[in-house]
Design a protein around this motif. Sequence first.
Motif, PDB file in Angstrom:
ATOM      1  N   GLU A   1       0.957  -1.282   0.080  1.00  0.00           N
ATOM      2  CA  GLU A   1       0.119  -0.056  -0.149  1.00  0.00           C
ATOM      3  C   GLU A   1       0.848   1.150  -0.109  1.00  0.00           C
ATOM      4  N   GLU A   2       1.925   1.197   0.806  1.00  0.00           N
ATOM      5  CA  GLU A   2       2.629   2.228   0.930  1.00  0.00           C
ATOM      6  C   GLU A   2       3.481   2.406  -0.684  1.00  0.00           C
ATOM      7  N   LEU A   3       3.933   1.658  -1.176  1.00  0.00           N
ATOM      8  CA  LEU A   3       4.394   1.557  -2.621  1.00  0.00           C
ATOM      9  C   LEU A   3       3.469   2.019  -3.655  1.00  0.00           C
ATOM     10  N   LYS A   4       2.300   1.621  -3.568  1.00  0.00           N
ATOM     11  CA  LYS A   4       1.303   2.220  -4.253  1.00  0.00           C
ATOM     12  C   LYS A   4       0.815   3.359  -4.285  1.00  0.00           C
ATOM     13  N   GLU A   5       1.015   3.767  -3.025  1.00  0.00           N
ATOM     14  CA  GLU A   5       0.732   5.728  -2.618  1.00  0.00           C
ATOM     15  C   GLU A   5       1.667   6.289  -3.461  1.00  0.00           C
ATOM     16  N   GLU A   6       2.971   5.648  -3.429  1.00  0.00           N
ATOM     17  CA  GLU A   6       3.904   6.580  -4.119  1.00  0.00           C
ATOM     18  C   GLU A   6       3.863   6.500  -5.728  1.00  0.00           C
ATOM     19  N   VAL A   7       3.666   5.597  -6.143  1.00  0.00           N
ATOM     20  CA  VAL A   7       3.351   5.259  -7.511  1.00  0.00           C
ATOM     21  C   VAL A   7       2.072   6.164  -7.950  1.00  0.00           C
ATOM     22  N   TYR A   8       1.112   6.117  -7.085  1.00  0.00           N
ATOM     23  CA  TYR A   8      -0.161   7.120  -7.454  1.00  0.00           C
ATOM     24  C   TYR A   8       0.328   8.529  -7.526  1.00  0.00           C
ATOM     25  N   LYS A   9       1.093   8.926  -6.573  1.00  0.00           N
ATOM     26  CA  LYS A   9       1.709  10.137  -6.582  1.00  0.00           C
ATOM     27  C   LYS A   9       2.536  10.545  -7.891  1.00  0.00           C
ATOM     28  N   LYS A  10       3.364   9.747  -8.357  1.00  0.00           N
ATOM     29  CA  LYS A  10       4.041   9.727  -9.434  1.00  0.00           C
ATOM     30  C   LYS A  10       3.114   9.869 -10.595  1.00  0.00           C
ATOM     31  N   ARG A  11       2.086   8.853 -10.786  1.00  0.00           N
ATOM     32  CA  ARG A  11       1.190   8.819 -12.016  1.00  0.00           C
ATOM     33  C   ARG A  11       0.433  10.176 -11.970  1.00  0.00           C
ATOM     34  N   LYS A  12       0.079  10.703 -10.934  1.00  0.00           N
ATOM     35  CA  LYS A  12      -0.641  12.054 -10.675  1.00  0.00           C
ATOM     36  C   LYS A  12       0.155  13.076 -11.171  1.00  0.00           C
ATOM     37  N   ASN A  13       1.455  13.052 -10.691  1.00  0.00           N
ATOM     38  CA  ASN A  13       2.317  14.294 -11.505  1.00  0.00           C
ATOM     39  C   ASN A  13       2.673  13.988 -12.856  1.00  0.00           C
ATOM     40  N   TYR A  14       2.945  12.958 -13.352  1.00  0.00           N
ATOM     41  CA  TYR A  14       3.007  12.498 -14.753  1.00  0.00           C
ATOM     42  C   TYR A  14       1.792  13.152 -15.717  1.00  0.00           C
ATOM     43  N   LEU A  15       0.710  12.909 -15.029  1.00  0.00           N
ATOM     44  CA  LEU A  15      -0.507  13.170 -15.750  1.00  0.00           C
ATOM     45  C   LEU A  15      -0.782  14.844 -15.784  1.00  0.00           C
ATOM     46  N   LYS A  16      -0.299  15.335 -14.745  1.00  0.00           N
ATOM     47  CA  LYS A  16      -0.297  16.700 -14.314  1.00  0.00           C
ATOM     48  C   LYS A  16       0.576  17.450 -15.797  1.00  0.00           C
ATOM     49  N   LYS A  17       1.637  17.054 -15.645  1.00  0.00           N
ATOM     50  CA  LYS A  17       2.622  17.516 -16.494  1.00  0.00           C
ATOM     51  C   LYS A  17       2.548  17.329 -17.997  1.00  0.00           C
ATOM     52  N   LEU A  18       1.830  16.131 -18.360  1.00  0.00           N
ATOM     53  CA  LEU A  18       1.102  15.755 -19.703  1.00  0.00           C
ATOM     54  C   LEU A  18       0.066  16.755 -20.112  1.00  0.00           C
ATOM     55  N   CYS A  19      -0.916  17.112 -19.088  1.00  0.00           N
ATOM     56  CA  CYS A  19      -1.801  18.018 -19.534  1.00  0.00           C
ATOM     57  C   CYS A  19      -1.294  19.331 -19.799  1.00  0.00           C
ATOM     58  N   TYR A  20      -0.322  19.920 -18.763  1.00  0.00           N
ATOM     59  CA  TYR A  20       0.080  21.283 -18.688  1.00  0.00           C
ATOM     60  C   TYR A  20       0.876  21.316 -20.153  1.00  0.00           C
ATOM     61  N   ASN A  21       1.647  20.308 -20.506  1.00  0.00           N
ATOM     62  CA  ASN A  21       2.263  20.343 -21.886  1.00  0.00           C
ATOM     63  C   ASN A  21       1.514  20.473 -23.023  1.00  0.00           C
ATOM     64  N   SER A  22       0.385  19.643 -23.068  1.00  0.00           N
ATOM     65  CA  SER A  22      -0.435  19.735 -23.881  1.00  0.00           C
ATOM     66  C   SER A  22      -1.208  21.068 -24.054  1.00  0.00           C
ATOM     67  N   LEU A  23      -1.490  21.792 -22.934  1.00  0.00           N
ATOM     68  CA  LEU A  23      -2.064  23.042 -22.946  1.00  0.00           C
ATOM     69  C   LEU A  23      -0.921  23.978 -23.808  1.00  0.00           C
ATOM     70  N   LEU A  24       0.193  23.689 -23.346  1.00  0.00           N
ATOM     71  CA  LEU A  24       1.278  24.571 -24.032  1.00  0.00           C
ATOM     72  C   LEU A  24       1.553  24.517 -25.448  1.00  0.00           C
ATOM     73  N   ILE A  25       1.272  23.090 -25.797  1.00  0.00           N
ATOM     74  CA  ILE A  25       1.538  22.831 -27.361  1.00  0.00           C
ATOM     75  C   ILE A  25       0.252  23.651 -28.050  1.00  0.00           C
ATOM     76  N   GLN A  26      -0.686  23.588 -27.673  1.00  0.00           N
ATOM     77  CA  GLN A  26      -2.058  24.126 -28.245  1.00  0.00           C
ATOM     78  C   GLN A  26      -2.010  25.493 -27.893  1.00  0.00           C
ATOM     79  N   LYS A  27      -1.389  25.966 -27.181  1.00  0.00           N
ATOM     80  CA  LYS A  27      -1.330  27.679 -26.698  1.00  0.00           C
ATOM     81  C   LYS A  27      -2.578  27.951 -26.214  1.00  0.00           C
ATOM     82  N   LEU A  28      -3.241  27.057 -25.439  1.00  0.00           N
ATOM     83  CA  LEU A  28      -4.643  27.373 -24.896  1.00  0.00           C
ATOM     84  C   LEU A  28      -4.200  28.181 -23.227  1.00  0.00           C
ATOM     85  N   PRO A  29      -5.173  28.989 -22.985  1.00  0.00           N
ATOM     86  CA  PRO A  29      -5.112  29.836 -21.816  1.00  0.00           C
ATOM     87  C   PRO A  29      -4.997  28.735 -20.322  1.00  0.00           C
TER      88      PRO A  29
END
Length: 82
Positions: free
Chosen positions: A52-80
């Motif tokens: 469970e402790e490991l999965k919590e860390e993986v969940y945090k990593k996945r959350k940060n990964y998706l956040k960066k992915l969405c942010y980069n997608s917005l930058l590429i599309q030049k959306l506000p």
Amino acid sequence: MPPKVKIPREAIIEKAFELTKVYGFEKVTARLLASELKCSTQPVFYAFHNMEELKEEVYKKRKNYLKKLCYNSLLIQKLPIF
């Protein structure tokens, strides 16, 4: 003096993160992780108290990964960014 850690905590998290992409979150076990890291389950449970402790860390990593992915997608599309 305790033995030197051969498989760092970050390497375990990274491998578990990769395995969740392939097998899904619930299918990642200590045995699967150990076989992929080519070690026993002992290094996994030395770095983490339980899965469970490991999965919590993986969940945090996945959350940060998706956040960066969405942010980069917005930058590429030049959306506000709100």
